[in-house]
Design an enzyme around this catalytic site. Sequence first.
Site, short mmCIF file in Angstrom:
data_model
loop_
_atom_site.label_atom_id
_atom_site.label_comp_id
_atom_site.label_asym_id
_atom_site.label_seq_id
_atom_site.Cartn_x
_atom_site.Cartn_y
_atom_site.Cartn_z
N PRO A 202 0.95 -0.97 -0.08
CA PRO A 202 -0.03 -0.16 -0.07
C PRO A 202 0.86 1.35 -0.54
O PRO A 202 1.90 1.22 0.45
CB PRO A 202 -0.65 -0.14 1.22
CG PRO A 202 -0.38 -1.08 1.97
CD PRO A 202 0.27 -2.41 0.79
N THR A 205 4.14 3.05 2.35
CA THR A 205 5.20 1.88 3.52
C THR A 205 6.25 1.69 2.85
O THR A 205 7.11 0.69 3.73
CB THR A 205 4.22 0.71 3.12
OG1 THR A 205 4.00 0.43 2.07
CG2 THR A 205 3.12 0.24 3.81
N LYS A 207 8.36 1.96 0.12
CA LYS A 207 9.20 0.60 -0.84
C LYS A 207 9.76 2.32 -1.81
O LYS A 207 11.21 1.28 -2.41
CB LYS A 207 6.96 0.80 -2.19
CG LYS A 207 7.13 -0.09 -1.31
CD LYS A 207 5.68 -0.51 -3.17
CE LYS A 207 4.64 0.88 -2.88
NZ LYS A 207 4.19 1.51 -1.54
N THR A 208 9.82 3.39 -2.07
CA THR A 208 11.20 4.21 -2.67
C THR A 208 11.66 4.32 -1.17
O THR A 208 13.00 4.29 -1.80
CB THR A 208 10.52 6.02 -2.30
OG1 THR A 208 8.57 5.38 -3.30
CG2 THR A 208 10.89 6.40 -3.15
N HIS A 423 -24.64 10.51 21.46
CA HIS A 423 -24.34 9.04 19.71
C HIS A 423 -22.59 8.29 20.61
O HIS A 423 -22.62 7.73 20.14
CB HIS A 423 -24.18 9.89 18.75
CG HIS A 423 -23.80 9.54 17.89
ND1 HIS A 423 -24.41 9.01 16.96
CD2 HIS A 423 -22.51 8.84 17.48
CE1 HIS A 423 -23.89 8.19 15.92
NE2 HIS A 423 -22.76 8.37 16.04
N GLU A 424 -21.91 9.32 20.91
CA GLU A 424 -20.70 8.78 21.73
C GLU A 424 -20.76 8.08 22.51
O GLU A 424 -19.63 6.84 22.64
CB GLU A 424 -20.05 10.26 21.65
CG GLU A 424 -19.60 10.69 20.27
CD GLU A 424 -19.25 10.41 19.11
OE1 GLU A 424 -18.65 9.14 19.04
OE2 GLU A 424 -19.57 10.32 18.39
N ASP A 500 -20.87 5.64 9.60
CA ASP A 500 -20.76 4.33 11.08
C ASP A 500 -21.30 3.32 9.80
O ASP A 500 -21.17 2.28 10.28
CB ASP A 500 -21.38 4.59 12.20
CG ASP A 500 -21.27 5.53 13.08
OD1 ASP A 500 -20.16 5.46 13.36
OD2 ASP A 500 -22.38 6.07 14.11
P1 ADP Z 1 5.98 4.49 -1.08
O1 ADP Z 1 6.83 4.54 -2.04
O2 ADP Z 1 5.59 3.06 0.00
O3 ADP Z 1 4.23 4.73 -1.32
P2 ADP Z 1 7.44 5.79 0.83
O4 ADP Z 1 8.93 5.01 0.70
O5 ADP Z 1 7.71 7.33 -0.46
O6 ADP Z 1 6.36 4.92 0.43
O7 ADP Z 1 7.32 6.62 1.97
C1 ADP Z 1 6.86 7.42 2.06
C2 ADP Z 1 8.13 8.17 3.84
O8 ADP Z 1 7.35 7.77 5.26
C3 ADP Z 1 9.23 8.11 3.84
O9 ADP Z 1 10.13 8.87 2.96
C4 ADP Z 1 9.60 7.66 5.27
O10 ADP Z 1 9.65 9.02 5.86
C5 ADP Z 1 8.28 6.71 5.85
N1 ADP Z 1 8.17 5.88 6.04
C6 ADP Z 1 7.29 5.22 5.01
N2 ADP Z 1 8.10 3.76 5.60
C7 ADP Z 1 8.76 2.53 6.34
C8 ADP Z 1 9.87 2.70 7.27
N3 ADP Z 1 9.49 1.09 7.44
N4 ADP Z 1 10.38 3.14 7.88
C9 ADP Z 1 10.60 4.49 8.01
N5 ADP Z 1 10.16 5.32 7.91
C10 ADP Z 1 8.88 5.06 6.68
ZN ZN Z 2 -21.21 7.35 15.57
MG MG Z 3 6.33 5.54 -3.51
#
Ligand code: ADP
Ligand code: ZN
Ligand code: MG
Length: 601
Positions: A202, A205, A207-208, A423-424, A500
Amino acid sequence: MKEVKSPKKPLIYYYCIALAVIFLLNNLLFPKMLEMQIKEVDYGTFLSMLEEENIEEVEVEENQIVFSDRQDPQKFYKTGRMEDPDLVDRLHAANVRFGSEIVQQASPIVSWFISIVLMILLGQLLSHYMMKKMGGGPQSMTFGKSNAKIYVESKTGIKFSDVAGEDEAKEILTEIVDFLHNPGKYTEIGASLPKGALLVGPPGTGKTLLAKAVAGEANVPFFSISGSEFVEMFVGMGAAKVRDLFKQANEKAPCIVFIDEIDTIGKKRDSGAMGGNDEREQTLNQLLTEMDGFDGRKGVIILAATNRPDSLDPALLRPGRFDRRVPVELPDLKGREDILKVHAKKIKLSESVDFNAIARMAAGASGAELANIINEGALRAVRDGRKFVTQADLEESVEVVIAGYQKKNKVLSDKEKLIVSYHEIGHALVAAKQTNSAPVTKITIIPRTSGALGYTMQVEAQEQNLMSKEELENKIATLTGGRAAEELIFHSITTGASNDIEQATKLARGMITRYGMSDDFDMVALETVNNPYLGADTTLACSPETSAIIDQKVVTLVREQHQKALQILNENLPKLHELAKYLYEKETITGEEFMEILNRP
Ligand code: ADP
Ligand code: ZN
Ligand code: MG
């Protein structure tokens, strides 16, 4: 990590500066100097001065002769050139230095021409020098049409230690880095390493970030390009870029090529009759061809990242191409805690901060969101004029990331505030009375920018990977608890329950169509999830008749739980009133306060 930029732009500046300088010298300085010092005389004077050996130096040009006075070497003369075959002999006889430079007295046009030639030579030299300087190490290279950014190793580079959690992904990528460092170890046994690895997960997370960490760890050139950079206006341009990228990579092997967001070019090719998107298909075809074309042992490794693996063309995923799939999932509790710690290194923290508690509050948050939580906390501390970040700052920023900022100036009428309170408390009470539901940690009726007028926060004690049918049903009951309280107390219903309703419906549908939790359909999948990482929208995979029955079942399921919630609240009416009044006055109450009042006899 240092990015090497194309030197094209600076070069243009150098050209311009050189041009301007030469222009100035030519048109403003030299002509005046020459005019001042060179006196024009006739050929006779030249001859007689030559006879008297009064000439020190001579320069014979195409159509004029420039010479200097022996008595006064600062004095120059010029004269037109005549047809004079034994001029050279006579110059010798008169003991004149000739051919040496006296003063450059070319015509403006000739000198202009010469200066342009000089300038071009200078420019060429300069660019050659710069290219050489940049192409000196093994880490960088010349630039082509591919626009690939090339990362060279530097001290600020991102390392694997900057990526928390994601241990499996790191392990696979470490192996790739190791292969590039000592390929012998692998080829000895006869193993050939995968040509490519695909990072899927997602958004946010890491990846980049992981790919950049590979660049930081591997001591090899690292080409980084985003899939969207291949998308061009003209058919064939994208394919040309791919070709160019791989040509560069082959020259610099061993190296790593990273294609971010590969789904932009790697989408399934259309089988439709309309022809589809020619440009994208050509680009993809070129990519496939290039991946087959190069020798895996040479050490070109291709990494790619996507959050839409389901939409990728199957041809990309077959062995020999992106045969390794590296899952980069949302972090678990431990992962969240580690990510918080990694990012907290950059800020000043009070000693009492409990990362575990924050990580538990931020269930389901991605790495990017966790990084954001830390930063929001730091910003809040600055706003309040404190020198370090406290637990309260971080807790508030979790809520900011989940529900948006507090909307301090949004004024609820007393009546509205009372409705929101009931409600809450309705949610919280239903949750607390069902043994399987997690206890509430916080209830608030301060409006948020997300549009929520209040909310109940539930934090699970530990991570839950499986949910039983009962737990899901209880969750639906909890979701209906807010509306149930409104009905019971005010005998009217409001729009406040829209979120909800949405969540309850989604859960109920999932139970029937995907989790096999209804008696009627047994273990039959009635829906397929399209892209699990982005919103998880679903497609029905059943007949219209079945679809109608599903709708019926969903309604029945939600209604049952709604009734259950009403019953629970009805049985606890005094507590409902007491808690709602308390919340109305305090606006925010903690889980402990809630439980204390609830358990009070
Ligand atoms: P994606 O490419 O998966 O969408 P990014 O690599 O661009 O996500 O992540 C964005 C930022 O979120 C990173 O620059 C970092 O600061 C933070 N981040 C995301 N995952 C991690 C991780 N596993 N550990 C540390 N920082 C993270
Ligand atoms: Zn509610
Ligand atoms: Mg990315």
